[in-house]
Motif scaffolding. Structure first.
Motif, short mmCIF file in Angstrom:
data_model
loop_
_atom_site.label_atom_id
_atom_site.label_comp_id
_atom_site.label_asym_id
_atom_site.label_seq_id
_atom_site.Cartn_x
_atom_site.Cartn_y
_atom_site.Cartn_z
N LYS A 133 -6.31 -11.90 -6.01
CA LYS A 133 -7.23 -10.84 -6.48
C LYS A 133 -7.73 -10.02 -5.30
N GLN A 134 -8.09 -10.69 -4.21
CA GLN A 134 -8.59 -9.98 -3.04
C GLN A 134 -7.51 -9.08 -2.46
N CYS A 135 -6.29 -9.55 -2.46
CA CYS A 135 -5.17 -8.75 -1.97
C CYS A 135 -5.01 -7.49 -2.83
N LEU A 136 -5.12 -7.65 -4.14
CA LEU A 136 -5.02 -6.50 -5.04
C LEU A 136 -6.19 -5.53 -4.83
N ARG A 137 -7.39 -6.08 -4.63
CA ARG A 137 -8.55 -5.22 -4.38
C ARG A 137 -8.33 -4.40 -3.11
N THR A 138 -7.81 -5.04 -2.09
CA THR A 138 -7.55 -4.35 -0.83
C THR A 138 -6.52 -3.25 -1.03
N ASP A 139 -5.44 -3.58 -1.75
CA ASP A 139 -4.40 -2.58 -2.02
C ASP A 139 -4.97 -1.40 -2.80
N LEU A 140 -5.78 -1.68 -3.82
CA LEU A 140 -6.37 -0.61 -4.62
C LEU A 140 -7.33 0.22 -3.79
N SER A 141 -8.09 -0.43 -2.94
CA SER A 141 -9.03 0.27 -2.07
C SER A 141 -8.28 1.18 -1.11
N ASP A 142 -7.18 0.70 -0.56
CA ASP A 142 -6.37 1.50 0.35
C ASP A 142 -5.81 2.72 -0.36
N GLU A 143 -5.41 2.55 -1.61
CA GLU A 143 -4.87 3.68 -2.37
C GLU A 143 -5.92 4.75 -2.62
N THR A 144 -7.14 4.33 -2.93
CA THR A 144 -8.17 5.31 -3.24
C THR A 144 -8.73 5.99 -1.98
N THR A 145 -8.64 5.32 -0.82
CA THR A 145 -9.14 5.94 0.42
C THR A 145 -8.02 6.65 1.18
N GLY A 146 -6.80 6.50 0.72
CA GLY A 146 -5.69 7.18 1.37
C GLY A 146 -5.10 6.40 2.53
N SER A 147 -5.55 5.19 2.75
CA SER A 147 -5.02 4.38 3.83
C SER A 147 -3.69 3.78 3.41
N THR A 148 -2.75 3.70 4.34
CA THR A 148 -1.45 3.14 4.01
C THR A 148 -1.39 1.66 4.30
N GLY A 149 -2.33 1.15 5.06
CA GLY A 149 -2.33 -0.26 5.39
C GLY A 149 -1.40 -0.59 6.54
N GLU A 150 -0.72 0.44 7.08
CA GLU A 150 0.20 0.22 8.17
C GLU A 150 -0.50 0.42 9.51
N SER A 151 -0.03 -0.30 10.51
CA SER A 151 -0.59 -0.13 11.85
C SER A 151 -0.10 1.18 12.44
N ARG A 152 -0.96 1.81 13.20
CA ARG A 152 -0.56 3.08 13.83
C ARG A 152 -0.53 2.92 15.30
#
Length: 66
Positions: free
Chosen positions: A47-66
């Motif tokens: 669930k926490q993983c899904l929340r993080t993924d959803l949060s990243d989608e709404t903030t525009g973050s890709t979750g990838e290292s830059r």
């Protein structure tokens, strides 16, 4: 597995009860993880993983290292 009396309050059309029972029985046999002793913590982690993924989608973050 669902029981007919439990379905009555959720699904009012008895014609769909049979497919629901089939799906429920299939899930009971194929999702053995739900019977493991550590299921609760694993479920919370998922669930926490899904929340993080959803949060990243709404903030525009890709979750990838830059």
């Amino acid at each position: 597995m669902f029981r007919s009396d439990a379905l009555e309050g959720i699904v009012h059309d008895q014609a769909v009860w049979s497919p629901i029972h089939v799906i429920s029985g299939t899930l009971d046999k194929s999702l053995t993880e739900i019977f493991m002793p550590d299921y609760g913590p694993r479920l919370e982690a998922a669930k926490q993983c899904l929340r993080t993924d959803l949060s990243d989608e709404t903030t525009g973050s890709t979750g990838e290292s830059r």
